[in-house]
Design an enzyme around this catalytic site. Structure first.
Site, PDB file in Angstrom:
ATOM      1  N   ASP A 106       0.914  -1.239  -0.096  1.00  0.00           N
ATOM      2  CA  ASP A 106      -0.128   0.041   0.141  1.00  0.00           C
ATOM      3  C   ASP A 106       0.894   1.093   0.048  1.00  0.00           C
ATOM      4  O   ASP A 106       2.110   0.982   0.363  1.00  0.00           O
ATOM      5  CB  ASP A 106      -0.942  -0.021   1.267  1.00  0.00           C
ATOM      6  CG  ASP A 106      -1.738   1.208   1.539  1.00  0.00           C
ATOM      7  OD1 ASP A 106      -2.460   1.596   0.346  1.00  0.00           O
ATOM      8  OD2 ASP A 106      -1.765   1.692   2.650  1.00  0.00           O
ATOM      9  N   ASP A 155      -0.206   5.368   0.817  1.00  0.00           N
ATOM     10  CA  ASP A 155      -0.246   6.219   2.261  1.00  0.00           C
ATOM     11  C   ASP A 155      -0.078   5.575   3.405  1.00  0.00           C
ATOM     12  O   ASP A 155      -0.683   4.439   3.815  1.00  0.00           O
ATOM     13  CB  ASP A 155      -1.694   6.430   1.979  1.00  0.00           C
ATOM     14  CG  ASP A 155      -1.875   7.414   0.767  1.00  0.00           C
ATOM     15  OD1 ASP A 155      -0.947   7.950   0.242  1.00  0.00           O
ATOM     16  OD2 ASP A 155      -3.184   7.695   0.362  1.00  0.00           O
TER      17      ASP A 155
END
Length: 277
Positions: free
Chosen positions: A24, A26
């Site tokens: 991922d 963020d």
């Protein structure tokens, strides 16, 4: 490097069972503080108004405080899609290029960069999987040395966003993109790795044999603990420039990716800071 969803359709001839590490973006690779510098130039250029800044600032506050749940992510998607309708893509890139030196520090968690390097040394493919826009996630993933990226697709007409999300790389959408890439690249997902901070990425983490929670929100921390998953804390953001020998178009585009990561998390508090002064 290939971006998706746009997965590269070219024929590959790699043996079955290749391992990938899915990251991922963020709060997993990108430090949350890296979003702060982007609202001012976009506010100054008239792309966002004070009301949008304040509304998104509250969404960002909730996201940072406890992580975004499904309903919050859906509202965020609709809000960002509507807000960006009519934006000129080249104008976005130009503004980001002009503010590059103001936003480059801090950028990437050193721990994430080291983990990516470790996976590469082990011969694993690196894949960035993000709800941010594909046209800018790709460059930051490339700057990090990733092999592939998969991200949200916004529809563009005549060089402008039309306010429609063609593919939302979130939740089960991330798994859909991961499965497509796994089929294309012959990944053995049971041997692959995944890293994320959010409970909304639970489908992504369950899709692989080696899931890890990074800077997890409360819900994911509880889930990871109950399942015996590793939990990592990344807390040392560093400049991306320190990992790139010379400025390049890739560096500029990578910084643009941080902007869209900021948008998908919620535009931050320039208006509020101005009011405090």
């Amino acid at each position: 490097m290939t971006t998706s969803a746009g997965i590269d359709n070219a024929e590959t001839h790699r043996p079955v069972g290749i391992i990938a590490a899915f990251f991922d973006l963020d709060k997993t690779i990108i430090a949350k503080s890296s979003t702060l510098a982007f609202s001012k130039p976009f506010f100054d250029q008239g792309l966002i108004n004070r009301r949008a800044v304040l509304k998104s600032s509250y969404a960002q506050f909730l996201f940072l405080l406890s992580g975004a749940d499904h309903d919050q992510m859906e509202r965020m998607r609709a809000h960002i899609a509507a807000m960006s309708a009519g934006w000129d893509v080249e104008q976005i890139r130009s503004i980001v290029a002009e503010t590059l030196h103001d936003i480059v520090d801090p950028l990437v968690f050193a721990e994430a960069a080291d983990l990516i390097a470790d996976h590469k040394l082990r011969g694993h493919d690196i894949v960035v999987v993000s709800a941010s826009g594909e046209e800018i996630v790709g460059p930051i993933a490339e700057a990090l040395g990733a092999d592939f990226s998969t991200a949200t697709q916004m529809e563009v007409e005549n060089g402008r966003y039309n306010g429609t999300v063609a593919f939302y790389c979130y939740g089960e959408g991330k798994v859909e993109a991961m499965n497509a890439l796994a089929e294309s690249r012959n990944y053995d997902l049971s041997r692959c790795f995944a890293y994320s901070d959010s409970i909304t990425d639970l489908p992504m983490l369950h899709a692989v044999g080696n899931p890890t929670a990074v800077n997890p929100d409360r819900a994911l921390r509880k889930e990871a603990a109950s399942l015996g998953w590793p939990i990592l804390t990344f807390s040392n953001p560093v400049s991306l420039r320190s990992r790139i020998q010379a400025p390049s178009g890739t560096t500029v585009a990578a910084s643009a990716a941080v902007f869209f990561s900021a948008l998908l998390a919620g535009t931050v508090t320039y208006g509020l800071l101005k009011r405090k002064r």
